[in-house]
Design a protein around this motif. Sequence first.
Motif, PDB file in Angstrom:
ATOM      1  N   PHE A  59     -65.273 -25.603 -17.205  1.00  0.00           N
ATOM      2  CA  PHE A  59     -65.764 -24.931 -16.008  1.00  0.00           C
ATOM      3  C   PHE A  59     -66.887 -24.034 -16.498  1.00  0.00           C
ATOM      4  O   PHE A  59     -66.655 -23.061 -17.207  1.00  0.00           O
ATOM      5  CB  PHE A  59     -64.667 -24.119 -15.312  1.00  0.00           C
ATOM      6  N   ASN A 105     -58.265 -30.938 -13.810  1.00  0.00           N
ATOM      7  CA  ASN A 105     -59.497 -30.311 -13.334  1.00  0.00           C
ATOM      8  C   ASN A 105     -60.587 -31.361 -13.195  1.00  0.00           C
ATOM      9  O   ASN A 105     -61.667 -31.243 -13.767  1.00  0.00           O
ATOM     10  CB  ASN A 105     -59.935 -29.208 -14.303  1.00  0.00           C
ATOM     11  N   ARG A 107     -62.703 -32.166 -11.000  1.00  0.00           N
ATOM     12  CA  ARG A 107     -64.025 -31.765 -10.506  1.00  0.00           C
ATOM     13  C   ARG A 107     -64.654 -30.657 -11.345  1.00  0.00           C
ATOM     14  O   ARG A 107     -65.744 -30.187 -11.026  1.00  0.00           O
ATOM     15  CB  ARG A 107     -63.922 -31.330  -9.039  1.00  0.00           C
ATOM     16  N   GLN A 108     -63.957 -30.217 -12.387  1.00  0.00           N
ATOM     17  CA  GLN A 108     -64.470 -29.197 -13.292  1.00  0.00           C
ATOM     18  C   GLN A 108     -64.938 -27.966 -12.523  1.00  0.00           C
ATOM     19  O   GLN A 108     -66.085 -27.529 -12.624  1.00  0.00           O
ATOM     20  CB  GLN A 108     -65.590 -29.778 -14.161  1.00  0.00           C
ATOM     21  N   GLU A 109     -64.022 -27.393 -11.769  1.00  0.00           N
ATOM     22  CA  GLU A 109     -64.348 -26.267 -10.910  1.00  0.00           C
ATOM     23  C   GLU A 109     -63.288 -25.179 -11.050  1.00  0.00           C
ATOM     24  O   GLU A 109     -62.256 -25.349 -11.684  1.00  0.00           O
ATOM     25  CB  GLU A 109     -64.446 -26.732  -9.454  1.00  0.00           C
ATOM     26  N   ASN A 110     -63.566 -24.043 -10.447  1.00  0.00           N
ATOM     27  CA  ASN A 110     -62.632 -22.930 -10.367  1.00  0.00           C
ATOM     28  C   ASN A 110     -62.318 -22.685  -8.894  1.00  0.00           C
ATOM     29  O   ASN A 110     -63.241 -22.636  -8.078  1.00  0.00           O
ATOM     30  CB  ASN A 110     -63.258 -21.669 -10.972  1.00  0.00           C
ATOM     31  N   LEU A 112     -58.853 -23.900 -11.049  1.00  0.00           N
ATOM     32  CA  LEU A 112     -58.445 -25.172 -11.630  1.00  0.00           C
ATOM     33  C   LEU A 112     -56.939 -25.355 -11.430  1.00  0.00           C
ATOM     34  O   LEU A 112     -56.214 -24.411 -11.137  1.00  0.00           O
ATOM     35  CB  LEU A 112     -58.816 -25.247 -13.109  1.00  0.00           C
ATOM     36  N   ASP A 126     -56.862 -19.178 -10.958  1.00  0.00           N
ATOM     37  CA  ASP A 126     -58.215 -18.632 -10.910  1.00  0.00           C
ATOM     38  C   ASP A 126     -58.634 -18.332 -12.341  1.00  0.00           C
ATOM     39  O   ASP A 126     -58.180 -17.360 -12.952  1.00  0.00           O
ATOM     40  CB  ASP A 126     -58.230 -17.354 -10.071  1.00  0.00           C
ATOM     41  N   ASN A 270     -66.354 -39.807 -13.234  1.00  0.00           N
ATOM     42  CA  ASN A 270     -66.836 -39.025 -12.100  1.00  0.00           C
ATOM     43  C   ASN A 270     -66.879 -39.962 -10.900  1.00  0.00           C
ATOM     44  O   ASN A 270     -66.221 -41.002 -10.896  1.00  0.00           O
ATOM     45  CB  ASN A 270     -68.188 -38.368 -12.413  1.00  0.00           C
ATOM     46  N   ASN A 314     -68.747 -32.994 -20.030  1.00  0.00           N
ATOM     47  CA  ASN A 314     -69.200 -31.957 -19.117  1.00  0.00           C
ATOM     48  C   ASN A 314     -70.294 -32.579 -18.254  1.00  0.00           C
ATOM     49  O   ASN A 314     -71.403 -32.809 -18.714  1.00  0.00           O
ATOM     50  CB  ASN A 314     -69.735 -30.748 -19.887  1.00  0.00           C
ATOM     51  N   ASN A 316     -71.979 -31.458 -15.796  1.00  0.00           N
ATOM     52  CA  ASN A 316     -73.110 -30.611 -15.429  1.00  0.00           C
ATOM     53  C   ASN A 316     -74.159 -30.551 -16.532  1.00  0.00           C
ATOM     54  O   ASN A 316     -75.360 -30.596 -16.267  1.00  0.00           O
ATOM     55  CB  ASN A 316     -72.618 -29.200 -15.104  1.00  0.00           C
TER      56      ASN A 316
END
Length: 346
Positions: A59, A105, A107-110, A112, A126, A270, A314, A316
């Motif tokens: 993340f 995770n 979508r590799q987001e917070n 998670l 969080d 993805n 990763n 992104n």
Amino acid sequence: MKRLFLFISVFILFSCEIQEKNSFRGNMRCAVTFNKDIFLESKMDTEIDTIGPLQIDFFLPYIITTVYRSPYFAKIYNDQLKEDLGYYFSKGLGPKEFLSFGILNQRQENPLWVQDYVNKRLYNIDLLETIKEKDASIKKRISYKEIEDPLQLFYFSDSLFLIKSFENQKGLMYRWYNPIQKNFVKNEILLYKEVLVQKDLNNIMTLADCLKPDGSKIASLTGSLNQIDILDLKDNRLNLSFTTGKQVITLQDVQEGRINDYYLSLPRCNDHLIFALFQNKQNNNSKEIHVISWSGEPLYRLCIKEDLRDFNINWNTKILYGIDSNDIIYKYDISALDTDESEDHS
């Protein structure tokens, strides 16, 4: 391993006979070659102290590694500041401790999601608050204790997730489960009737699948070990298998040394691509990462010289992280790959 030249080749897909030993019901596709062969140059990043299995997740700008270093489960690293933030997620009975730990995770987001295999719970965490407070900031807990001996879970939404399980007489299957109503909301999705025995599934297949982030498909390595199965969760008529050869390869084949080329790590994905680690006996048992589309097109063969045992991406930063048998993490730039545009026409 000799350096491979970058080239573009025409890929050929042809139908394979469905083996009786493998009861997966879907269109079989064999890859003769890939669109592109690419040699990835590595950059050694760090050596970590780890005991047991290791998982890498992201993340931005944080890298999370599950290290199983008693009494903690994870280390968090700020990749932007190049700063090690220390160990998090302590062992124990709770309320902010875990008996086991795995990151969900996709979508590799917070926030998670993490999984406690022993307590049979999913936790919404969080991560930013956890780092700030130096303690697990748990926002939600979802129990799945009603499910007997699940092999794997796939988080899709707050109230709906996918269960992979193995049942005698029925075989390997996936089922949608609503933990709020505590019931299965769809019929069982049978993938294989007979593949491997239960202990083999527990040994190597528990983390062998990847859920497409939109929840529509699953990429599985649970059948023949040279085969990636793509299961459409909405329409089983669209099921297909991508394979590197007609022969069905079993765990016993590998254990007894008869076969050396097979997929040996869970796929990563993805919304457009599936990545899977492959061992190639034709090239001194070197490691490759095969990249295919969700429609089974063989897009890239990524050739690496390191002896990787696992990897993650990763999305992104377009950096692939691999870990070898000595727990050294390597970085690979995959920005040359078209990871954002889908070639999936299914």
